[in-house]
Design a protein around this motif. Structure first.
Motif, mmCIF file in Angstrom:
data_model
loop_
_atom_site.group_PDB
_atom_site.id
_atom_site.type_symbol
_atom_site.label_atom_id
_atom_site.label_comp_id
_atom_site.label_asym_id
_atom_site.label_seq_id
_atom_site.Cartn_x
_atom_site.Cartn_y
_atom_site.Cartn_z
ATOM 1 N N HIS A 1 -6.501 -28.881 2.061
ATOM 2 C CA HIS A 1 -6.803 -27.593 1.875
ATOM 3 C C HIS A 1 -6.747 -27.082 3.250
ATOM 4 C CE1 HIS A 1 -8.834 -28.015 -2.234
ATOM 5 N NE2 HIS A 1 -8.556 -29.326 -1.701
ATOM 6 N N PHE A 2 -6.208 -25.642 3.417
ATOM 7 C CA PHE A 2 -6.172 -24.918 4.817
ATOM 8 C C PHE A 2 -7.375 -23.950 4.579
ATOM 9 C CE2 PHE A 2 -3.646 -21.322 6.890
ATOM 10 C CZ PHE A 2 -4.258 -21.657 8.107
ATOM 11 N N THR A 3 -8.268 -23.919 5.757
ATOM 12 C CA THR A 3 -9.612 -23.410 5.722
ATOM 13 C C THR A 3 -9.677 -22.173 6.517
ATOM 14 O OG1 THR A 3 -10.549 -25.117 7.055
ATOM 15 C CG2 THR A 3 -10.561 -25.424 4.629
ATOM 16 N N ASN A 4 -8.832 -22.019 7.670
ATOM 17 C CA ASN A 4 -9.092 -20.896 8.514
ATOM 18 C C ASN A 4 -7.973 -20.205 8.914
ATOM 19 O OD1 ASN A 4 -7.574 -22.999 10.144
ATOM 20 N ND2 ASN A 4 -8.967 -22.823 11.753
ATOM 21 N N ASP A 5 -7.337 -19.448 7.860
ATOM 22 C CA ASP A 5 -6.177 -18.841 8.255
ATOM 23 C C ASP A 5 -6.465 -17.586 9.071
ATOM 24 O OD1 ASP A 5 -3.416 -17.867 7.770
ATOM 25 O OD2 ASP A 5 -4.121 -16.679 6.062
ATOM 26 N N LYS A 6 -5.402 -17.223 10.049
ATOM 27 C CA LYS A 6 -5.371 -16.052 10.683
ATOM 28 C C LYS A 6 -3.814 -15.710 11.045
ATOM 29 C CE LYS A 6 -7.696 -14.042 14.728
ATOM 30 N NZ LYS A 6 -8.772 -14.102 15.920
ATOM 31 N N TRP A 7 -3.910 -14.022 11.207
ATOM 32 C CA TRP A 7 -2.546 -13.651 11.137
ATOM 33 C C TRP A 7 -2.729 -12.701 12.265
ATOM 34 C CZ3 TRP A 7 -0.092 -9.519 7.574
ATOM 35 C CH2 TRP A 7 1.286 -9.445 7.911
ATOM 36 N N GLY A 8 -1.577 -12.408 12.951
ATOM 37 C CA GLY A 8 -1.620 -11.376 14.045
ATOM 38 C C GLY A 8 -1.097 -9.942 13.459
#
Length: 364
Positions: free
Chosen positions: A105-112
Motif C-alpha cells: 500500500h502507498f500511504t503518503n501521496d503528494k503531487w506538485g
C-alpha cells in the motif's frame, strides 16, 4: 535490506532508523519473503505498508527514491538500481500455508500540480516468497474505482495515489511446495491469530480486491435484514480471518437468541461501512457485549472481477464490521471473522452481494 520476522502468534514493535516494523520471535519452518521497491520523492520519500492478508507485516519509506524536484522522474533513467530498496520479512510456513495474498500500500501521496513534474510515487519491482518469484507483471494494481496500469519491466507496478494497492496473489499451487505443505500441516503448531488494531476514527480498512468499474455503485445507504442466509459457498483457499479461535465461555445467564444481521450497500471496491447500518450494528454490539454472546462475521463480494481479489475484498469487509463491533465493546475473542468469498446468493445485481452478515452463533 530490512529483515523482520512475522508470525501471527506473537509480536513486538520496534523502530530502527526511522522505519517502523513488526518483529516476531524465531520459530521453525520460516520462509523469507522479499519485496523490491522503488520510488519518486517530492517533499519527502514515498511511504509503504506491506500486509499478508489483513495483517500488517512491515512499513517504512523508500529513502533512496529519486527526488523529482532536482533529478526528474524515474522514467528518465534506464537503470533504477540506485533508487531501489529490498524489504525482507520472515513468515512462518504455517501462516503461508493459508495462501493469503500479500499487498503493498502507498500511504503518503503528494503531487506538485499539472506541468510541475513534482510527484511522489511508489513502485513495486518484484516479490519473492521462498522459491516463488513474482514479477510486477503478475501483480494486480488496484484502485478504489478500477484496475490501474500494470506496468512490467523496470518500471514495476506503479502506485500513484493513496488508494493504489499492489496485490500479490498466491499461485494455483500455493506459496509453499507440496512437500513443505504436508510437513507444515503435520508438525507445525496452530498459530493463534493476532488481535487486529482498532481502526482510527473516520477511517476504514482499504479494499484489497477489485470488482469492475462498470458495475453500478449503490445508492446512498444500505439494506439490513434479519433473515438468515444460506450457508456461504465454499471457496478454495478463501482467506481466513486474523481473529483467534473462540475460547471464551458466555455467561451462564446469557440470553443470546439466534439472529442474523445483514449489512449491504458497501461501495464498489471498498470496505467503508454503510452509514445507515451503523445503528443496527451498534445495537447488536451492545447486546452481545452485555450478554456475553459470540458472533460470526462473514464477508461477501460480487462475482465480477478476479476470484482471489474478490475473496480478499470479502475478508476486508468482514474485518471492517468486526473492528466496529469491537470498538463498541464486543470482546475480540467473542468474534469469529471469515470470508464467504464471491457469491450470487443475495441477488443478481452485484450491489446486493457486496455484503457482510453478523450471526449470533450461540445462546444460553
Amino acid at each position: 535490506m530490512i529483515s523482520t520476522r512475522y508470525s501471527l502468534a506473537r509480536l513486538a514493535a520496534i523502530s530502527l532508523a526511522g522505519v517502523s516494523m513488526t518483529v516476531f520471535p524465531a520459530s521453525a519452518g520460516s520462509i523469507n519473503v522479499t519485496f523490491t521497491l522503488s520510488g519518486e520523492a517530492f517533499d519527502g520519500p514515498p511511504a509503504y505498508e506491506i500486509r499478508y492478508g489483513d495483517q500488517e507485516i512491515a512499513k517504512g519509506t523508500v529513502e533512496n527514491a529519486i527526488d523529482t524536484s532536482t533529478d526528474g522522474p524515474l522514467s528518465k533513467l534506464t537503470d533504477w538500481q540506485d533508487h531501489q530498496k529490498s524489504v525482507t520479512v520472515t513468515v512462518d510456513s504455517a501462516d503461508l500455508e493459508k495462501n493469503q495474498p500479500f499487498s503493498v500500500h502507498f500511504t503518503n501521496d503528494k503531487w506538485g500540480g499539472a506541468g510541475s513534474g513534482l510527484d511522489r510515487n511508489l513502485y513495486v519491482i518484484s516479490a519473492q516468497v521462498g522459491d516463488v518469484k513474482v514479477a510486477s507483471g503478475d501483480m494486480k494494481v488496484l484502485d478504489k474505482a478500477q484496475p490501474k496500469d500494470n506496468a512490467t519491466g523496470p518500471r514495476g507496478a506503479r502506485l500513484g495515489n493513496n488508494s493504489s494497492i499492489a496485490v500479490i496473489a498466491p499461485p494455483a499451487t500455493g506459496w509453499l511446495p507440496a512437500a513443505m505443505q504436508a510437513t507444515s500441516s503435520a508438525g507445525a503448531p496452530q498459530s493463534a491469530a493476532a488481535a487486529p488494531a482498532a481502526p482510527q476514527a473516520g477511517t476504514s480498512p482499504s479494499a484489497l480486491a477489485a470488482e469492475p468499474a462498470q458495475e453500478a455503485s449503490p445508492a446512498a445507504g444500505s439494506q439490513t435484514d434479519a433473515t438468515t442466509p444460506a450457508a456461504p459457498e465454499k471457496v478454495p483457499n478463501a482467506p481466513k480471518s486474523k481473529a483467534s479461535t473462540n475460547t471464551a465461555t458466555p455467561s451462564p445467564k446469557a440470553k443470546c437468541a439466534p439472529k442474523t444481521l445483514g449489512v449491504s450497500g458497501f461501495p464498489l471496491n471498498r470496505s467503508d461501512l454503510p452509514a445507515d447500518a451503523l445503528p443496527q450494528l451498534k445495537a447488536l454490539a451492545e447486546a452481545a457485549a452485555k450478554e456475553g454472546c459470540k458472533l460470526e462475521v462473514t464477508g461477501f463480494s460480487s462475482v465480477a472481477g478476479p476470484r482471489k481479489m474478490n475473496e480478499a475484498l470479502a475478508n476486508v469487509r468482514a474485518d471492517a464490521v468486526a473492528d466496529f463491533l469491537k470498538a463498541q465493546g464486543v470482546s475480540a475473542d467473542s468474534i469469529t471473522v471469515v470470508s464467504g468469498g464471491e457469491t450470487r446468493r443475495f441477488g443478481r445485481k452485484g450491489v446486493l452481494n457486496r455484503r457482510v452478515t453478523v450471526e449470533v452463533v450461540d445462546g444460553n
